[in-house]
Design an enzyme around this catalytic site. Structure first.
Site, PDB file in Angstrom:
ATOM      1  N   LYS A  73       0.849  -1.196   0.000  1.00 45.39           N
ATOM      2  CA  LYS A  73       0.000   0.000   0.000  1.00 45.39           C
ATOM      3  C   LYS A  73       0.881   1.241   0.000  1.00 45.39           C
ATOM      4  CE  LYS A  73      -3.882   2.077   2.593  1.00 45.39           C
ATOM      5  NZ  LYS A  73      -4.695   2.002   3.820  1.00 45.39           N
ATOM      6  N   SER A 148      -9.611   2.058   2.887  1.00 43.42           N
ATOM      7  CA  SER A 148      -8.732   2.773   1.982  1.00 43.42           C
ATOM      8  C   SER A 148      -7.698   1.880   1.285  1.00 43.42           C
ATOM      9  CB  SER A 148      -7.988   3.869   2.747  1.00 43.42           C
ATOM     10  OG  SER A 148      -7.157   3.311   3.743  1.00 43.42           O
ATOM     11  N   SER A 172      -9.775  -0.199   7.187  1.00 45.91           N
ATOM     12  CA  SER A 172      -9.220  -0.133   5.828  1.00 45.91           C
ATOM     13  C   SER A 172      -8.521  -1.384   5.312  1.00 45.91           C
ATOM     14  CB  SER A 172      -8.271   1.048   5.719  1.00 45.91           C
ATOM     15  OG  SER A 172      -9.015   2.218   5.548  1.00 45.91           O
TER      16      SER A 172
HETATM   17  N1  GLN Z   1     -12.937   4.451   6.244  1.00 43.87           N
HETATM   18  C1  GLN Z   1     -12.356   4.902   7.477  1.00 43.87           C
HETATM   19  C2  GLN Z   1     -11.972   6.353   7.360  1.00 43.87           C
HETATM   20  O1  GLN Z   1     -12.187   6.923   6.332  1.00 43.87           O
HETATM   21  C3  GLN Z   1     -11.198   4.045   7.838  1.00 43.87           C
HETATM   22  C4  GLN Z   1      -9.970   4.385   7.096  1.00 43.87           C
HETATM   23  C5  GLN Z   1      -8.814   3.540   7.491  1.00 43.87           C
HETATM   24  O2  GLN Z   1      -8.968   2.522   8.158  1.00 43.87           O
HETATM   25  N2  GLN Z   1      -7.637   3.990   7.093  1.00 43.87           N
HETATM   26  O3  GLN Z   1     -11.477   6.937   8.291  1.00 43.87           O
END
Ligand code: GLN
Length: 482
Positions: A73, A148, A172
Protein backbone atom coordinates in the site's frame (compact mmCIF):
# COMPACT_ATOMS: atom_id res chain seq x y z
CA UNK A 1 -1.58 -24.53 -14.14
CA UNK A 2 -3.08 -21.21 -13.07
CA UNK A 3 -0.36 -19.82 -10.81
CA UNK A 4 -2.62 -16.93 -9.85
CA UNK A 5 -4.75 -19.28 -7.79
CA UNK A 6 -1.88 -20.35 -5.53
CA UNK A 7 -1.54 -19.23 -1.95
CA UNK A 8 1.89 -18.10 -0.80
CA UNK A 9 2.22 -21.28 1.26
CA UNK A 10 1.50 -23.46 -1.77
CA UNK A 11 3.92 -21.48 -3.92
CA UNK A 12 6.67 -21.78 -1.31
CA UNK A 13 6.17 -25.55 -1.17
CA UNK A 14 6.32 -25.82 -4.94
CA UNK A 15 9.43 -23.68 -5.12
CA UNK A 16 10.97 -25.77 -2.33
CA UNK A 17 10.38 -28.92 -4.39
CA UNK A 18 11.83 -27.24 -7.47
CA UNK A 19 8.52 -27.36 -9.34
CA UNK A 20 8.27 -23.60 -9.74
CA UNK A 21 10.80 -20.81 -9.98
CA UNK A 22 10.53 -17.34 -8.46
CA UNK A 23 11.01 -15.97 -11.98
CA UNK A 24 8.04 -17.85 -13.36
CA UNK A 25 5.87 -16.83 -10.43
CA UNK A 26 6.70 -13.12 -10.60
CA UNK A 27 6.34 -13.29 -14.39
CA UNK A 28 2.78 -14.62 -14.07
CA UNK A 29 1.76 -11.76 -11.77
CA UNK A 30 3.45 -9.06 -13.87
CA UNK A 31 1.69 -10.50 -16.89
CA UNK A 32 -1.67 -10.27 -15.12
CA UNK A 33 -0.89 -6.65 -14.18
CA UNK A 34 -0.17 -5.95 -17.86
CA UNK A 35 -3.46 -7.48 -18.91
CA UNK A 36 -5.78 -6.04 -16.32
CA UNK A 37 -4.37 -3.17 -14.36
CA UNK A 38 -5.38 -0.73 -17.07
CA UNK A 39 -8.98 -1.47 -15.97
CA UNK A 40 -8.54 -2.35 -12.29
CA UNK A 41 -5.99 0.40 -11.47
CA UNK A 42 -4.83 -1.35 -8.33
CA UNK A 43 -1.30 0.03 -8.67
CA UNK A 44 0.03 3.56 -8.55
CA UNK A 45 3.49 2.31 -9.37
CA UNK A 46 4.54 -1.05 -10.82
CA UNK A 47 8.08 -2.04 -9.92
CA UNK A 48 8.57 -4.04 -13.11
CA UNK A 49 12.33 -4.06 -13.48
CA UNK A 50 12.98 -4.23 -9.75
CA UNK A 51 10.57 -7.14 -9.35
CA UNK A 52 12.16 -9.11 -12.20
CA UNK A 53 15.62 -8.52 -10.75
CA UNK A 54 14.54 -9.52 -7.25
CA UNK A 55 12.86 -12.66 -8.60
CA UNK A 56 15.97 -13.60 -10.58
CA UNK A 57 18.11 -13.07 -7.48
CA UNK A 58 15.68 -15.10 -5.35
CA UNK A 59 16.55 -18.12 -7.48
CA UNK A 60 16.67 -21.21 -5.37
CA UNK A 61 17.34 -19.21 -2.19
CA UNK A 62 16.16 -20.47 1.14
CA UNK A 63 14.74 -17.36 2.74
CA UNK A 64 11.38 -18.07 4.37
CA UNK A 65 9.28 -15.96 1.96
CA UNK A 66 11.56 -16.39 -0.99
CA UNK A 67 10.15 -15.01 -4.24
CA UNK A 68 6.60 -14.27 -3.10
CA UNK A 69 5.15 -11.47 -5.29
CA UNK A 70 3.93 -8.79 -2.89
CA UNK A 71 2.04 -5.52 -3.30
CA UNK A 72 2.54 -2.64 -0.88
CA UNK A 73 0.00 0.00 0.00
CA UNK A 74 1.34 3.39 -0.97
CA UNK A 75 1.00 4.61 2.63
CA UNK A 76 4.24 2.76 3.42
CA UNK A 77 7.59 4.42 2.75
CA UNK A 78 9.92 2.59 0.40
CA UNK A 79 13.44 3.93 0.00
CA UNK A 80 14.11 5.12 -3.54
CA UNK A 81 10.56 4.24 -4.64
CA UNK A 82 7.70 6.67 -5.15
CA UNK A 83 5.40 6.97 -2.10
CA UNK A 84 2.40 9.24 -2.63
CA UNK A 85 -0.23 8.14 -0.13
CA UNK A 86 -2.76 8.76 -2.89
CA UNK A 87 -2.19 12.49 -2.52
CA UNK A 88 -1.05 15.34 -4.74
CA UNK A 89 0.71 16.58 -1.64
CA UNK A 90 3.25 13.77 -1.98
CA UNK A 91 3.28 13.52 -5.76
CA UNK A 92 6.82 12.62 -6.75
CA UNK A 93 7.93 12.03 -3.14
CA UNK A 94 10.72 9.46 -2.90
CA UNK A 95 11.48 8.49 0.71
CA UNK A 96 15.02 8.04 1.98
CA UNK A 97 14.05 5.16 4.25
CA UNK A 98 11.85 2.06 4.24
CA UNK A 99 9.02 1.18 6.61
CA UNK A 100 10.02 -1.53 9.08
CA UNK A 101 7.20 -3.85 8.01
CA UNK A 102 8.37 -3.61 4.40
CA UNK A 103 12.04 -4.22 5.28
CA UNK A 104 11.06 -7.23 7.35
CA UNK A 105 9.24 -8.81 4.42
CA UNK A 106 12.01 -7.91 2.00
CA UNK A 107 14.62 -9.45 4.28
CA UNK A 108 12.47 -12.59 4.34
CA UNK A 109 12.73 -12.68 0.54
CA UNK A 110 9.51 -11.26 -0.92
CA UNK A 111 9.46 -9.63 -4.35
CA UNK A 112 8.04 -6.09 -4.28
CA UNK A 113 5.65 -5.74 -7.23
CA UNK A 114 4.86 -2.11 -6.55
CA UNK A 115 2.76 0.38 -4.65
CA UNK A 116 -1.01 0.19 -4.52
CA UNK A 117 -3.70 2.83 -4.82
CA UNK A 118 -5.55 4.10 -1.77
CA UNK A 119 -7.83 6.82 -0.51
CA UNK A 120 -5.79 9.96 0.06
CA UNK A 121 -3.92 9.64 3.36
CA UNK A 122 -6.00 6.49 4.02
CA UNK A 123 -9.19 8.52 4.52
CA UNK A 124 -12.07 6.78 2.87
CA UNK A 125 -13.95 3.55 2.29
CA UNK A 126 -13.90 3.22 -1.49
CA UNK A 127 -10.48 4.31 -2.86
CA UNK A 128 -12.37 7.03 -4.74
CA UNK A 129 -10.58 9.66 -2.65
CA UNK A 130 -7.27 8.86 -4.35
CA UNK A 131 -5.91 11.92 -6.15
CA UNK A 132 -4.91 9.57 -8.98
CA UNK A 133 -8.33 8.10 -9.78
CA UNK A 134 -10.26 5.19 -8.31
CA UNK A 135 -9.46 1.48 -8.26
CA UNK A 136 -12.16 -0.88 -9.54
CA UNK A 137 -13.46 -4.06 -7.97
CA UNK A 138 -12.17 -7.16 -9.84
CA UNK A 139 -15.53 -8.91 -9.29
CA UNK A 140 -17.42 -6.10 -11.04
CA UNK A 141 -15.52 -3.20 -12.58
CA UNK A 142 -18.44 -0.83 -12.02
CA UNK A 143 -18.12 -1.20 -8.27
CA UNK A 144 -15.64 0.10 -5.71
CA UNK A 145 -13.07 -2.23 -4.13
CA UNK A 146 -13.62 -0.65 -0.70
CA UNK A 147 -10.97 1.39 1.03
CA UNK A 148 -8.73 2.77 1.98
CA UNK A 149 -6.54 -0.25 1.10
CA UNK A 150 -8.64 -0.79 -2.04
CA UNK A 151 -5.61 -1.10 -4.32
CA UNK A 152 -4.08 -3.83 -2.18
CA UNK A 153 -7.36 -5.78 -1.89
CA UNK A 154 -8.08 -5.45 -5.62
CA UNK A 155 -4.53 -6.51 -6.51
CA UNK A 156 -4.89 -9.73 -4.50
CA UNK A 157 -8.40 -10.43 -5.82
CA UNK A 158 -7.38 -9.75 -9.44
CA UNK A 159 -4.36 -12.06 -9.31
CA UNK A 160 -2.11 -9.02 -9.63
CA UNK A 161 -0.32 -9.88 -6.36
CA UNK A 162 -0.06 -13.05 -4.31
CA UNK A 163 -0.62 -11.03 -1.15
CA UNK A 164 -0.37 -7.42 -0.03
CA UNK A 165 0.26 -5.05 2.84
CA UNK A 166 -2.49 -2.71 3.92
CA UNK A 167 -3.18 -0.41 6.84
CA UNK A 168 -6.26 -0.22 9.01
CA UNK A 169 -7.31 2.81 11.05
CA UNK A 170 -11.05 2.21 11.09
CA UNK A 171 -11.43 -0.82 8.83
CA UNK A 172 -9.22 -0.13 5.83
CA UNK A 173 -7.85 -3.68 5.64
CA UNK A 174 -11.00 -5.61 6.56
CA UNK A 175 -13.61 -3.62 4.60
CA UNK A 176 -11.82 -3.83 1.22
CA UNK A 177 -10.92 -7.47 1.94
CA UNK A 178 -14.64 -8.12 2.42
CA UNK A 179 -15.62 -6.22 -0.76
CA UNK A 180 -13.02 -8.08 -2.84
CA UNK A 181 -13.45 -11.60 -1.40
CA UNK A 182 -10.02 -11.92 0.22
CA UNK A 183 -8.71 -12.30 3.76
CA UNK A 184 -7.70 -9.17 5.69
CA UNK A 185 -6.20 -9.05 9.16
CA UNK A 186 -5.79 -6.07 11.46
CA UNK A 187 -3.37 -6.96 14.25
CA UNK A 188 -3.58 -5.79 17.86
CA UNK A 189 -2.56 -2.13 18.12
CA UNK A 190 1.19 -1.98 18.72
CA UNK A 191 2.09 -5.46 17.54
CA UNK A 192 3.33 -4.27 14.12
CA UNK A 193 5.72 -1.33 13.82
CA UNK A 194 4.31 1.90 12.40
CA UNK A 195 7.77 3.21 11.51
CA UNK A 196 7.59 4.38 7.89
CA UNK A 197 3.79 4.21 7.81
CA UNK A 198 2.53 7.67 6.86
CA UNK A 199 0.49 8.68 9.91
CA UNK A 200 -3.27 9.18 9.72
CA UNK A 201 -4.55 8.66 13.28
CA UNK A 202 -1.66 7.40 15.35
CA UNK A 203 -3.61 5.78 18.17
CA UNK A 204 -5.54 3.65 15.64
CA UNK A 205 -3.22 2.92 12.68
CA UNK A 206 -2.02 -0.67 12.24
CA UNK A 207 -0.37 -2.41 9.31
CA UNK A 208 -1.51 -5.89 8.33
CA UNK A 209 -1.85 -8.51 5.59
CA UNK A 210 -4.36 -8.95 2.77
CA UNK A 211 -4.11 -12.52 1.51
CA UNK A 212 -5.80 -15.37 -0.32
CA UNK A 213 -6.06 -17.56 2.79
CA UNK A 214 -5.97 -17.42 6.58
CA UNK A 215 -2.79 -19.51 6.52
CA UNK A 216 -1.08 -16.88 4.40
CA UNK A 217 -2.21 -14.14 6.78
CA UNK A 218 -0.56 -16.04 9.63
CA UNK A 219 2.57 -16.58 7.57
CA UNK A 220 2.95 -12.91 6.70
CA UNK A 221 2.09 -11.85 10.24
CA UNK A 222 4.91 -14.05 11.59
CA UNK A 223 7.30 -11.73 9.80
CA UNK A 224 5.54 -8.48 10.65
CA UNK A 225 5.10 -8.58 14.42
CA UNK A 226 7.72 -7.54 16.91
CA UNK A 227 9.04 -4.61 18.84
CA UNK A 228 10.79 -1.97 16.77
CA UNK A 229 13.12 0.47 18.51
CA UNK A 230 12.00 3.03 15.91
CA UNK A 231 8.35 2.88 17.02
CA UNK A 232 7.92 3.46 20.73
CA UNK A 233 4.31 2.27 20.62
CA UNK A 234 5.35 -1.12 19.29
CA UNK A 235 5.52 -4.06 21.67
CA UNK A 236 6.83 -7.59 21.44
CA UNK A 237 4.03 -10.00 20.59
CA UNK A 238 3.69 -12.21 23.67
CA UNK A 239 3.31 -15.36 21.59
CA UNK A 240 5.11 -16.50 18.49
CA UNK A 241 2.61 -16.50 15.61
CA UNK A 242 1.88 -20.08 14.61
CA UNK A 243 0.55 -21.24 11.27
CA UNK A 244 -2.91 -22.67 11.99
CA UNK A 245 -3.31 -26.32 11.10
CA UNK A 246 -6.06 -27.66 13.29
CA UNK A 247 -9.49 -27.00 11.82
CA UNK A 248 -11.47 -27.94 14.86
CA UNK A 249 -13.87 -25.30 16.16
CA UNK A 250 -15.24 -27.38 19.01
CA UNK A 251 -14.94 -25.94 22.46
CA UNK A 252 -14.79 -22.35 21.19
CA UNK A 253 -17.36 -19.98 22.64
CA UNK A 254 -18.13 -17.41 19.98
CA UNK A 255 -20.45 -14.44 20.48
CA UNK A 256 -22.45 -13.02 17.60
CA UNK A 257 -22.60 -9.27 18.26
CA UNK A 258 -26.29 -8.45 18.12
CA UNK A 259 -25.78 -4.69 17.57
CA UNK A 260 -23.68 -5.36 14.47
CA UNK A 261 -25.56 -8.19 12.83
CA UNK A 262 -29.22 -7.21 12.86
CA UNK A 263 -30.90 -4.05 11.69
CA UNK A 264 -28.69 -1.86 9.53
CA UNK A 265 -27.16 -4.86 7.79
CA UNK A 266 -28.47 -5.58 4.28
CA UNK A 267 -30.77 -8.62 4.29
CA UNK A 268 -28.62 -10.37 1.66
CA UNK A 269 -25.45 -9.89 3.68
CA UNK A 270 -27.24 -10.97 6.85
CA UNK A 271 -28.39 -14.17 5.20
CA UNK A 272 -24.90 -15.17 4.03
CA UNK A 273 -23.47 -14.25 7.43
CA UNK A 274 -26.11 -16.27 9.33
CA UNK A 275 -25.41 -19.26 7.15
CA UNK A 276 -21.71 -19.01 8.02
CA UNK A 277 -22.62 -18.77 11.71
CA UNK A 278 -24.68 -21.98 11.44
CA UNK A 279 -21.87 -23.70 9.58
CA UNK A 280 -19.48 -22.81 12.39
CA UNK A 281 -21.97 -24.16 14.92
CA UNK A 282 -22.20 -27.39 12.91
CA UNK A 283 -18.40 -27.54 13.02
CA UNK A 284 -18.55 -27.55 16.81
CA UNK A 285 -18.32 -23.91 17.87
CA UNK A 286 -20.72 -22.74 20.52
CA UNK A 287 -22.40 -19.75 18.85
CA UNK A 288 -24.39 -17.43 21.13
CA UNK A 289 -25.63 -13.87 21.11
CA UNK A 290 -23.24 -11.25 22.49
CA UNK A 291 -23.60 -7.54 23.11
CA UNK A 292 -21.39 -4.48 22.67
CA UNK A 293 -23.89 -2.03 24.17
CA UNK A 294 -22.08 1.13 23.02
CA UNK A 295 -21.63 -0.03 19.42
CA UNK A 296 -23.91 2.69 18.08
CA UNK A 297 -21.56 5.40 19.40
CA UNK A 298 -18.47 3.99 17.70
CA UNK A 299 -18.85 5.79 14.38
CA UNK A 300 -19.50 9.22 15.96
CA UNK A 301 -16.59 8.76 18.37
CA UNK A 302 -14.26 7.55 15.65
CA UNK A 303 -15.13 10.47 13.37
CA UNK A 304 -14.14 12.89 16.13
CA UNK A 305 -10.99 11.13 17.29
CA UNK A 306 -9.50 10.07 13.96
CA UNK A 307 -9.89 13.53 12.35
CA UNK A 308 -8.52 15.14 15.53
CA UNK A 309 -5.37 13.05 15.31
CA UNK A 310 -5.22 13.52 11.55
CA UNK A 311 -5.42 17.30 11.83
CA UNK A 312 -2.31 17.23 14.01
CA UNK A 313 -0.46 14.64 11.88
CA UNK A 314 -1.15 16.45 8.63
CA UNK A 315 0.18 19.77 9.92
CA UNK A 316 3.59 18.61 8.70
CA UNK A 317 2.62 19.08 5.05
CA UNK A 318 3.45 22.73 4.83
CA UNK A 319 5.35 22.91 1.56
CA UNK A 320 8.65 23.19 3.40
CA UNK A 321 9.80 19.66 4.12
CA UNK A 322 7.72 17.25 2.06
CA UNK A 323 6.51 16.93 -1.50
CA UNK A 324 4.47 19.70 -3.02
CA UNK A 325 5.16 23.42 -2.72
CA UNK A 326 2.85 25.92 -4.42
CA UNK A 327 4.73 28.48 -6.46
CA UNK A 328 4.18 32.21 -6.72
CA UNK A 329 3.35 32.93 -3.05
CA UNK A 330 4.42 36.31 -1.70
CA UNK A 331 5.23 35.18 1.81
CA UNK A 332 5.47 32.07 3.91
CA UNK A 333 1.88 32.14 5.20
CA UNK A 334 0.54 32.43 1.69
CA UNK A 335 2.84 29.58 0.65
CA UNK A 336 1.42 27.34 3.44
CA UNK A 337 -2.13 28.21 2.45
CA UNK A 338 -1.68 27.68 -1.24
CA UNK A 339 0.26 24.47 -0.83
CA UNK A 340 -2.35 22.98 1.47
CA UNK A 341 -5.26 24.20 -0.66
CA UNK A 342 -3.71 22.70 -3.76
CA UNK A 343 -2.21 19.54 -2.26
CA UNK A 344 -5.10 18.15 -0.22
CA UNK A 345 -8.34 16.75 -1.64
CA UNK A 346 -11.84 17.49 -0.32
CA UNK A 347 -12.10 14.60 2.15
CA UNK A 348 -8.74 15.36 3.71
CA UNK A 349 -9.69 19.02 4.07
CA UNK A 350 -12.99 18.00 5.65
CA UNK A 351 -11.15 15.87 8.22
CA UNK A 352 -8.64 18.61 9.01
CA UNK A 353 -11.47 21.07 9.62
CA UNK A 354 -13.46 18.59 11.72
CA UNK A 355 -10.40 17.66 13.75
CA UNK A 356 -9.21 21.20 14.29
CA UNK A 357 -12.69 22.20 15.42
CA UNK A 358 -12.98 19.25 17.82
CA UNK A 359 -9.63 20.14 19.38
CA UNK A 360 -10.18 23.87 19.65
CA UNK A 361 -10.40 25.45 23.07
CA UNK A 362 -14.01 25.78 24.12
CA UNK A 363 -15.04 22.70 22.13
CA UNK A 364 -12.35 20.28 23.25
CA UNK A 365 -14.31 18.91 26.22
CA UNK A 366 -17.58 18.73 24.36
CA UNK A 367 -16.17 16.76 21.43
CA UNK A 368 -12.70 15.30 21.82
CA UNK A 369 -13.01 14.68 25.58
CA UNK A 370 -16.44 13.15 25.17
CA UNK A 371 -15.30 10.88 22.34
CA UNK A 372 -12.39 9.65 24.46
CA UNK A 373 -14.87 8.68 27.16
CA UNK A 374 -16.89 6.74 24.60
CA UNK A 375 -13.69 4.99 23.59
CA UNK A 376 -13.23 3.82 27.18
CA UNK A 377 -16.82 2.57 27.32
CA UNK A 378 -16.24 0.55 24.17
CA UNK A 379 -13.04 -0.92 25.63
CA UNK A 380 -15.05 -1.91 28.71
CA UNK A 381 -17.79 -3.45 26.56
CA UNK A 382 -15.24 -5.68 24.85
CA UNK A 383 -13.60 -6.59 28.16
CA UNK A 384 -16.97 -7.71 29.48
CA UNK A 385 -17.80 -9.64 26.31
CA UNK A 386 -14.46 -11.45 26.37
CA UNK A 387 -15.08 -12.59 29.92
CA UNK A 388 -17.90 -14.65 28.43
CA UNK A 389 -16.63 -15.44 24.95
CA UNK A 390 -13.36 -16.53 23.36
CA UNK A 391 -14.12 -14.58 20.18
CA UNK A 392 -16.78 -12.32 18.69
CA UNK A 393 -18.18 -12.23 15.17
CA UNK A 394 -20.19 -9.89 12.95
CA UNK A 395 -20.50 -9.23 9.24
CA UNK A 396 -17.48 -7.17 8.13
CA UNK A 397 -19.60 -4.62 6.28
CA UNK A 398 -23.30 -3.77 6.18
CA UNK A 399 -23.47 -4.10 2.38
CA UNK A 400 -21.48 -5.66 -0.42
CA UNK A 401 -19.36 -3.43 -2.66
CA UNK A 402 -21.37 -0.43 -3.84
CA UNK A 403 -21.23 1.25 -7.25
CA UNK A 404 -18.51 3.70 -8.24
CA UNK A 405 -19.72 7.22 -7.61
CA UNK A 406 -22.70 6.06 -5.55
CA UNK A 407 -21.56 7.50 -2.22
CA UNK A 408 -18.94 10.13 -3.08
CA UNK A 409 -21.32 13.01 -2.43
CA UNK A 410 -22.68 11.55 0.76
CA UNK A 411 -19.92 11.37 3.37
CA UNK A 412 -22.21 10.14 6.15
CA UNK A 413 -23.37 7.12 4.17
CA UNK A 414 -19.74 6.50 3.22
CA UNK A 415 -18.75 6.65 6.91
CA UNK A 416 -21.40 4.05 7.74
CA UNK A 417 -19.45 1.48 5.68
CA UNK A 418 -17.17 1.20 8.72
CA UNK A 419 -19.85 0.55 11.30
CA UNK A 420 -18.75 -3.05 11.95
CA UNK A 421 -15.00 -2.52 11.73
CA UNK A 422 -14.43 0.67 13.74
CA UNK A 423 -15.16 -0.86 17.20
CA UNK A 424 -12.02 -3.07 17.04
CA UNK A 425 -9.90 0.00 16.21
CA UNK A 426 -11.32 2.01 19.10
CA UNK A 427 -10.41 -0.85 21.44
CA UNK A 428 -7.09 -1.69 19.72
CA UNK A 429 -8.16 -5.30 19.19
CA UNK A 430 -7.13 -7.80 16.51
CA UNK A 431 -9.78 -8.61 13.92
CA UNK A 432 -9.88 -10.58 10.70
CA UNK A 433 -12.26 -10.64 7.75
CA UNK A 434 -12.71 -13.85 5.78
CA UNK A 435 -14.91 -14.34 2.71
CA UNK A 436 -17.92 -16.52 3.51
CA UNK A 437 -20.12 -16.32 0.42
CA UNK A 438 -21.65 -14.23 -2.32
CA UNK A 439 -24.69 -11.98 -2.35
CA UNK A 440 -25.84 -10.98 -5.81
CA UNK A 441 -22.51 -12.19 -7.18
CA UNK A 442 -20.47 -10.00 -4.81
CA UNK A 443 -18.36 -11.27 -1.88
CA UNK A 444 -19.54 -11.09 1.74
CA UNK A 445 -17.08 -11.07 4.61
CA UNK A 446 -17.33 -12.32 8.18
CA UNK A 447 -15.37 -10.47 10.82
CA UNK A 448 -13.88 -12.33 13.79
CA UNK A 449 -12.53 -10.28 16.70
CA UNK A 450 -10.45 -11.38 19.66
CA UNK A 451 -8.92 -10.01 22.86
CA UNK A 452 -5.64 -8.07 22.60
CA UNK A 453 -2.74 -10.24 21.40
CA UNK A 454 -4.97 -13.23 20.70
CA UNK A 455 -3.74 -13.51 17.08
CA UNK A 456 -3.12 -17.23 17.39
CA UNK A 457 -6.58 -18.01 18.73
CA UNK A 458 -8.12 -15.73 16.13
CA UNK A 459 -6.19 -17.21 13.21
CA UNK A 460 -6.91 -20.73 14.41
CA UNK A 461 -10.65 -20.08 14.53
CA UNK A 462 -10.61 -18.21 11.23
CA UNK A 463 -8.79 -21.14 9.67
CA UNK A 464 -11.44 -23.50 11.03
CA UNK A 465 -14.24 -21.25 9.80
CA UNK A 466 -12.58 -20.91 6.39
CA UNK A 467 -12.44 -24.69 6.06
CA UNK A 468 -16.00 -25.21 7.31
CA UNK A 469 -17.52 -22.54 5.06
CA UNK A 470 -15.36 -23.61 2.10
CA UNK A 471 -15.77 -20.43 0.07
CA UNK A 472 -13.64 -21.31 -2.92
CA UNK A 473 -14.51 -18.66 -5.47
CA UNK A 474 -12.00 -16.33 -7.08
CA UNK A 475 -12.72 -13.20 -9.10
CA UNK A 476 -13.53 -13.59 -12.81
CA UNK A 477 -10.12 -12.06 -13.64
CA UNK A 478 -8.33 -14.98 -11.99
CA UNK A 479 -10.86 -17.58 -13.12
CA UNK A 480 -10.37 -16.67 -16.79
CA UNK A 481 -6.74 -17.84 -16.56
CA UNK A 482 -7.69 -21.43 -15.60
N1 GLN B 1 -12.94 4.45 6.24
C1 GLN B 1 -12.36 4.90 7.48
C2 GLN B 1 -11.97 6.35 7.36
O1 GLN B 1 -12.19 6.92 6.33
C3 GLN B 1 -11.20 4.04 7.84
C4 GLN B 1 -9.97 4.38 7.10
C5 GLN B 1 -8.81 3.54 7.49
O2 GLN B 1 -8.97 2.52 8.16
N2 GLN B 1 -7.64 3.99 7.09
O3 GLN B 1 -11.48 6.94 8.29
Amino acid sequence: MNLLRLTAMEALEMMGRGELSADELTGAFLDQIDRHDGDVAAYLYVNKTGAREAAAAAGGGDRPLNGIPTAIKDVLCTEGMLTTCGSRMLEGFVPVYTATCVSRLTEAGVVNLGKTNMDEFAMGSSTENSAFGPTRNPWDLDRVPGGSSGGSAAAVAAGEAMWALGSDTGGSIRQPASFCGVVGFKPTYGSVSRYGLVAFASSFDQVGPLTRSVGDAALMLQHLVGKDPRDTTSVAHPEQIVIPEDRDLSGLRIGVISELSGEGIDPGVREVFQKAVSTMADAGAQMETASIPHAEYCIPAYYILAPAEASANLARYDGVRFGLRAGGARDVIEMYEETRSLGFGDEVKRRIMLGTYALSSGYYDAYYGQAQKVRTLVVNDFDAAFREFDLLVSPTTPTTAFGLGERVDDPLTMYMSDICTVPANLAGLPAISIPVGLDGGMPVGMQIMGPAFSANRLLQAAHGAEAAVAFNRVSPLVEERD
